[in-house]
Design a protein around this motif. Sequence first.
Motif, PDB file in Angstrom:
ATOM      1  N   SER A   5       0.812  -1.217   0.000  1.00 48.20           N
ATOM      2  CA  SER A   5       0.000   0.000   0.000  1.00 48.20           C
ATOM      3  C   SER A   5       0.846   1.268   0.000  1.00 48.20           C
ATOM      4  O   SER A   5       0.431   2.293  -0.556  1.00 48.20           O
ATOM      5  CB  SER A   5      -0.935  -0.004   1.222  1.00 48.20           C
ATOM      6  OG  SER A   5      -0.196  -0.117   2.426  1.00 48.20           O
ATOM      7  N   ASP A   6       2.035   1.231   0.584  1.00 53.64           N
ATOM      8  CA  ASP A   6       2.883   2.422   0.611  1.00 53.64           C
ATOM      9  C   ASP A   6       3.366   2.796  -0.791  1.00 53.64           C
ATOM     10  O   ASP A   6       3.387   3.977  -1.161  1.00 53.64           O
ATOM     11  CB  ASP A   6       4.089   2.204   1.532  1.00 53.64           C
ATOM     12  CG  ASP A   6       3.705   2.246   2.997  1.00 53.64           C
ATOM     13  OD1 ASP A   6       2.984   1.329   3.427  1.00 53.64           O
ATOM     14  OD2 ASP A   6       4.096   3.199   3.694  1.00 53.64           O
ATOM     15  N   SER A  12       0.797   6.974  -6.834  1.00 48.71           N
ATOM     16  CA  SER A  12      -0.382   7.821  -7.064  1.00 48.71           C
ATOM     17  C   SER A  12      -0.013   9.288  -6.853  1.00 48.71           C
ATOM     18  O   SER A  12      -0.381  10.166  -7.639  1.00 48.71           O
ATOM     19  CB  SER A  12      -1.515   7.418  -6.120  1.00 48.71           C
ATOM     20  OG  SER A  12      -1.932   6.098  -6.363  1.00 48.71           O
ATOM     21  N   TRP A  13       0.730   9.544  -5.784  1.00 43.08           N
ATOM     22  CA  TRP A  13       1.197  10.919  -5.528  1.00 43.08           C
ATOM     23  C   TRP A  13       2.124  11.382  -6.655  1.00 43.08           C
ATOM     24  O   TRP A  13       2.037  12.528  -7.128  1.00 43.08           O
ATOM     25  CB  TRP A  13       1.952  10.971  -4.196  1.00 43.08           C
ATOM     26  CG  TRP A  13       2.598  12.306  -3.956  1.00 43.08           C
ATOM     27  CD1 TRP A  13       2.050  13.394  -3.368  1.00 43.08           C
ATOM     28  CD2 TRP A  13       3.936  12.701  -4.363  1.00 43.08           C
ATOM     29  NE1 TRP A  13       2.949  14.443  -3.369  1.00 43.08           N
ATOM     30  CE2 TRP A  13       4.102  14.045  -3.970  1.00 43.08           C
ATOM     31  CE3 TRP A  13       4.979  12.047  -4.999  1.00 43.08           C
ATOM     32  CZ2 TRP A  13       5.286  14.741  -4.196  1.00 43.08           C
ATOM     33  CZ3 TRP A  13       6.149  12.737  -5.245  1.00 43.08           C
ATOM     34  CH2 TRP A  13       6.298  14.070  -4.837  1.00 43.08           C
ATOM     35  N   LEU A  14       2.994  10.490  -7.118  1.00 42.10           N
ATOM     36  CA  LEU A  14       3.952  10.847  -8.159  1.00 42.10           C
ATOM     37  C   LEU A  14       3.243  11.217  -9.458  1.00 42.10           C
ATOM     38  O   LEU A  14       3.639  12.154 -10.160  1.00 42.10           O
ATOM     39  CB  LEU A  14       4.918   9.681  -8.393  1.00 42.10           C
ATOM     40  CG  LEU A  14       6.115   9.935  -9.309  1.00 42.10           C
ATOM     41  CD1 LEU A  14       6.992  11.058  -8.770  1.00 42.10           C
ATOM     42  CD2 LEU A  14       6.928   8.659  -9.481  1.00 42.10           C
ATOM     43  N   ASP A  19       1.764  15.446 -13.238  1.00 39.22           N
ATOM     44  CA  ASP A  19       0.706  16.112 -14.001  1.00 39.22           C
ATOM     45  C   ASP A  19       0.622  17.608 -13.691  1.00 39.22           C
ATOM     46  O   ASP A  19       0.122  18.382 -14.508  1.00 39.22           O
ATOM     47  CB  ASP A  19      -0.653  15.453 -13.702  1.00 39.22           C
ATOM     48  CG  ASP A  19      -0.772  14.079 -14.348  1.00 39.22           C
ATOM     49  OD1 ASP A  19       0.065  13.750 -15.209  1.00 39.22           O
ATOM     50  OD2 ASP A  19      -1.698  13.335 -13.976  1.00 39.22           O
ATOM     51  N   SER A  20       1.108  18.003 -12.519  1.00 33.39           N
ATOM     52  CA  SER A  20       1.031  19.410 -12.130  1.00 33.39           C
ATOM     53  C   SER A  20       2.173  20.255 -12.689  1.00 33.39           C
ATOM     54  O   SER A  20       2.148  21.478 -12.603  1.00 33.39           O
ATOM     55  CB  SER A  20       1.039  19.532 -10.598  1.00 33.39           C
ATOM     56  OG  SER A  20       2.323  19.214 -10.067  1.00 33.39           O
ATOM     57  N   ARG A  26      10.918  18.387 -17.174  1.00 35.41           N
ATOM     58  CA  ARG A  26      11.237  16.968 -16.996  1.00 35.41           C
ATOM     59  C   ARG A  26      10.452  16.402 -15.813  1.00 35.41           C
ATOM     60  O   ARG A  26      10.445  16.987 -14.725  1.00 35.41           O
ATOM     61  CB  ARG A  26      12.732  16.760 -16.746  1.00 35.41           C
ATOM     62  CG  ARG A  26      13.092  15.279 -16.545  1.00 35.41           C
ATOM     63  CD  ARG A  26      14.523  15.104 -16.087  1.00 35.41           C
ATOM     64  NE  ARG A  26      15.473  15.383 -17.129  1.00 35.41           N
ATOM     65  CZ  ARG A  26      15.874  14.487 -18.041  1.00 35.41           C
ATOM     66  NH1 ARG A  26      15.356  13.289 -18.037  1.00 35.41           N
ATOM     67  NH2 ARG A  26      16.763  14.818 -18.936  1.00 35.41           N
ATOM     68  N   LYS A  27       9.811  15.288 -16.034  1.00 37.08           N
ATOM     69  CA  LYS A  27       9.023  14.668 -14.974  1.00 37.08           C
ATOM     70  C   LYS A  27       9.874  13.689 -14.167  1.00 37.08           C
ATOM     71  O   LYS A  27      10.885  13.175 -14.652  1.00 37.08           O
ATOM     72  CB  LYS A  27       7.817  13.947 -15.579  1.00 37.08           C
ATOM     73  CG  LYS A  27       6.860  14.892 -16.292  1.00 37.08           C
ATOM     74  CD  LYS A  27       5.634  14.168 -16.802  1.00 37.08           C
ATOM     75  CE  LYS A  27       4.674  15.159 -17.457  1.00 37.08           C
ATOM     76  NZ  LYS A  27       3.422  14.500 -17.911  1.00 37.08           N
ATOM     77  N   ALA A  28       9.453  13.449 -12.952  1.00 39.10           N
ATOM     78  CA  ALA A  28      10.150  12.492 -12.095  1.00 39.10           C
ATOM     79  C   ALA A  28       9.828  11.081 -12.555  1.00 39.10           C
ATOM     80  O   ALA A  28       8.687  10.775 -12.906  1.00 39.10           O
ATOM     81  CB  ALA A  28       9.738  12.685 -10.639  1.00 39.10           C
ATOM     82  N   GLY A  29      10.824  10.209 -12.561  1.00 38.34           N
ATOM     83  CA  GLY A  29      10.627   8.825 -12.971  1.00 38.34           C
ATOM     84  C   GLY A  29      10.748   7.876 -11.794  1.00 38.34           C
ATOM     85  O   GLY A  29      11.224   8.246 -10.718  1.00 38.34           O
ATOM     86  N   PHE A  30      10.324   6.636 -12.015  1.00 36.15           N
ATOM     87  CA  PHE A  30      10.385   5.597 -10.987  1.00 36.15           C
ATOM     88  C   PHE A  30      11.069   4.397 -11.639  1.00 36.15           C
ATOM     89  O   PHE A  30      10.507   3.763 -12.535  1.00 36.15           O
ATOM     90  CB  PHE A  30       8.960   5.256 -10.537  1.00 36.15           C
ATOM     91  CG  PHE A  30       8.890   4.380  -9.308  1.00 36.15           C
ATOM     92  CD1 PHE A  30       9.855   4.429  -8.326  1.00 36.15           C
ATOM     93  CD2 PHE A  30       7.817   3.518  -9.140  1.00 36.15           C
ATOM     94  CE1 PHE A  30       9.770   3.627  -7.190  1.00 36.15           C
ATOM     95  CE2 PHE A  30       7.711   2.714  -8.000  1.00 36.15           C
ATOM     96  CZ  PHE A  30       8.694   2.771  -7.037  1.00 36.15           C
TER      97      PHE A  30
END
Length: 336
Positions: A5-6, A12-14, A19-20, A26-30
């Motif tokens: 769940s974490d 979801s936060w990312l 999107d903001s 450049r967007k943050a990646g995982f």
Amino acid sequence: MWRNSDVLEFVSWLRDYNDSLPNGTRKAGFYGMDLYSFHSSSRAVLDYLDKVDREAAQRARYRYGCFEQFGEDIQAYGYAASFGLSKTCEDEVVSQLVEMTRRAVDLASRDGRIEPDEFFTAKQNARVVKNAERYYRAMFNGGISCWNLRDRHMAETLDQLLTHLGPSGKIVVWAHNSHLGDARATEMGQHGELNVGQLVREKYGSDAVLIGFTTYTGSVTAASNWDGPAEQKHVQPALSDSFEALLHATLMPNFLMVLRGSKFLAPILNQERLERAIGVVYLPRSERVSHYFGARLADQFDVVVHLDETRGLQPLEITSKWERGGEVPETYPFAV
């Protein structure tokens, strides 16, 4: 380790954060950095090449076909290859990575509809296949070599990612303490083992900040053996001569210590004590032997976050074994 769940809350936060951002930012990646994805990584290479160069995809299929007789059991390949029961596939996986590296510009620009990051991802997956092949052969020839191969792969992945992101790139690495603390300050280093924290600190110096987490008691989601089912386990109170017990004695439930450059904390926390490491597997009945090692905390980490009582991650699929695990804690006398 990731289906909990974490992580779901984090990604979801990312997504909302990315999107903001203004257009063109450049967007943050995982990103993943381990090498336990041999089959999915080889499929990712083939999927990419199918889109950009069918002939290159055929060559890759031929090379990766070296593993076909072992099906999904890559450990069986490692056993057979390490003991001479089967030819190794080392030349094939090295050739595949070399071809993709040499043809980087050509492959990355074959189809304008493909995202620029896709070639980087495909090449990294080819690197995973190459390093995993060597890792699974090393599994049957000794633990230190196997550990060092894995952590060198992780550090190499970080180097490649930083190069890909450019000068403005920043990375937060999430892994177990045993991978991220400087191995030279622990028994690991004395036994010839290195880790990501050591390699990153050696290469990037003060630009790298090593952060460790400690806990005194609580619960943890872990297995009883490698590849076993997730269980919710009670974490035994830390042994009296450990760093965790020393931090518990402050009577502060949660706090952060900055150890780098601290004239007060460093002399105290650089006296060797026991430190507990809980990873994928947790064995309370043999905790002293299985999970404690000597360390100098202030040399191992730049920052330490202490959470006196921790709570185990909640898997996305709750099993009856996980639910029962939290109800009947292991009793303290077994932690010897």
